[in-house]
Scaffold this active site. Structure first.
Site, PDB file in Angstrom:
ATOM      1  CB  CYS A 182     124.216  25.878  50.057  1.00 46.09           C
ATOM      2  SG  CYS A 182     123.766  27.551  49.623  1.00 46.09           S
ATOM      3  CB  CYS A 185     126.647  28.797  50.340  1.00 43.85           C
ATOM      4  SG  CYS A 185     124.952  28.547  50.798  1.00 43.85           S
ATOM      5  CG  ASP A 186     129.273  26.103  49.016  1.00 39.99           C
ATOM      6  OD1 ASP A 186     129.826  27.259  49.710  1.00 39.99           O
ATOM      7  OD2 ASP A 186     128.830  25.351  49.750  1.00 39.99           O
TER       8      ASP A 186
END
Ligand code: NDP
Length: 327
Positions: free
Chosen positions: A134, A137-138
């Site tokens: 992701c 997200c990261d």
């Protein structure tokens, strides 16, 4: 004691929440079992630019929060848990979470799909330590780093472009030289000076498990079989998704790839409907998931109303018949 419901919805992505909005407005007081990744895949997306009504785009998590509020406003109940088991062999259906038992007349499956992985040992060992599924997200953690994105679909190309906001270099590794992604996504990535491509290639290994962090990758050209080792700080896997249907195996008809087989939104079991990515291998869009969520709620509503009418008619006949016999 079991919770008794006319309609239960599994999943809280675009499909599940749209179903909840429609069902709640039809006074069905639906229960949504949200799953532990509440909000579904859009919560791990950045800008959503193709959901009608948002000319300037909207962040995925924000869109899902708004849908949640809208469903709640009309009386939807939520359980923040996964369904652990489900019995679809007889109606009403029974669903168990870690702490609740729910007995429901109808069910809408909106459990979506989850990220596919390459299946490498090093990939699973370094997941969360430089390997991610992701970018949204990261990506933030890879400021000024060298990262690779695996895949050739819209997700891979979108993530590659997104990652250039942080990383100093982003390389897309794709197993073919043709892209599954739409032309606009490919063009956007190609025009970005930070994005490079390694085509006809696959990752054989992610280094270095012994150090507990990503330091490099071994990439193999599948035509020449030549293997090169490249320094890397991060690897983003973007190779598609797997429908979340393990709970239903053997109980409803599934395709070979595990998607729920639907006729419209009806599944092979009466009273069970499916909406969104869990039944859609082709379009897989937030808006199509919302559309099928709406259809599933309407189908559930019609079934419940028809069955209530039939029940009412039966009761009426039983009441009327003794009088009829007397005349
Ligand atoms: P796709 O299934 O479209 O693409 C998966 C990609 O990963 C393909 O290029 C595939 O290669 C490759 N792949 C699959 N398995 C492996 C493997 N084991 N090793 C290496 N490569 C592999 O998935 P996406 O997640 O990209 O897209 C899903 C849907 O979501 C699509 O309909 C897409 O259009 C949509 N989407 C739309 C967006 C938008 O509109 N903004 C953004 C993101 C997604 P191959 O091509 O060779 O099969």
């Amino acid at each position: 004691m079991a919770i008794r419901k006319k309609l239960t919805i599994l999943g809280s992505g675009s499909a599940g929440l749209t179903a909840a909005i429609y069902a709640a407005r039809a006074n069905l007081e639906p229960l949504v079992i949200q799953g532990l990744q509440a909000g579904g895949q859009l919560t791990i997306t950045s800008d959503v630019e193709n959901f009608p009504g948002f000319p300037n785009g909207i962040l995925g998590p924000e869109l899902m929060e708004e849908m949640h509020k809208q469903a709640e406003r009309f009386g939807t109940q939520f359980i923040y848990d996964n369904a652990e088991s489900i019995d679809l062999t007889k109606r009403p259906f029974t669903i168990r979470t870690s702490s609740e038992e729910i007995v429901t007349d109808t069910l809408i499956i909106g459990t979506g799909a989850s990220a596919k992985l390459l299946g490498l040992d090093s990939e699973s060992k370094l997941m969360g330590h430089g390997v991610s599924a992701c970018a949204t997200c990261d990506g933030f953690f890879f400021r000024d780093k060298t990262v690779f994105v695996v895949g050739g679909g819209d997700t891979a190309l979108e993530e590659a472009t997104f990652l250039t906001r942080f990383a100093s270099s982003v390389t897309v590794i794709h197993r073919r030289d043709g892209f599954r992604a739409s032309a606009i996504m490919v063009d956007r990535a190609k025009q970005n000076p930070k994005v490079k491509f390694i085509l006809n290639s696959v990752i054989d290994e992610i280094l270095d498990v012994s150090k507990g962090e990503v330091t490099g990758i071994k990439v193999r050209n599948i035509i020449t079989n030549e293997v090169q080792e490249l320094p890397a700080d991060g690897v983003f896997i973007a190779i598609g998704h797997q429908p979340t249907t393990d709970l239903f195996k053997g109980q409803i008809e599934l395709t070979e790839t595990g998607y729920v087989v639907t006729d419209g939104v009806k599944t092979s079991v009466k009273g069970v409907f499916a909406a969104g990515d869990v039944q859609d291998e082709l379009y897989r869009q937030a808006i199509t998931a919302a559309g099928t969520g709406c259809m599933a709620a309407l189908e559930a509503q019609w079934l419940i109303e028809n069955e209530e009418l039939e029940e009412h008619d039966k009761e009426k006949k039983t009441l009327v018949s003794p009088v009829a016999n007397q005349s």
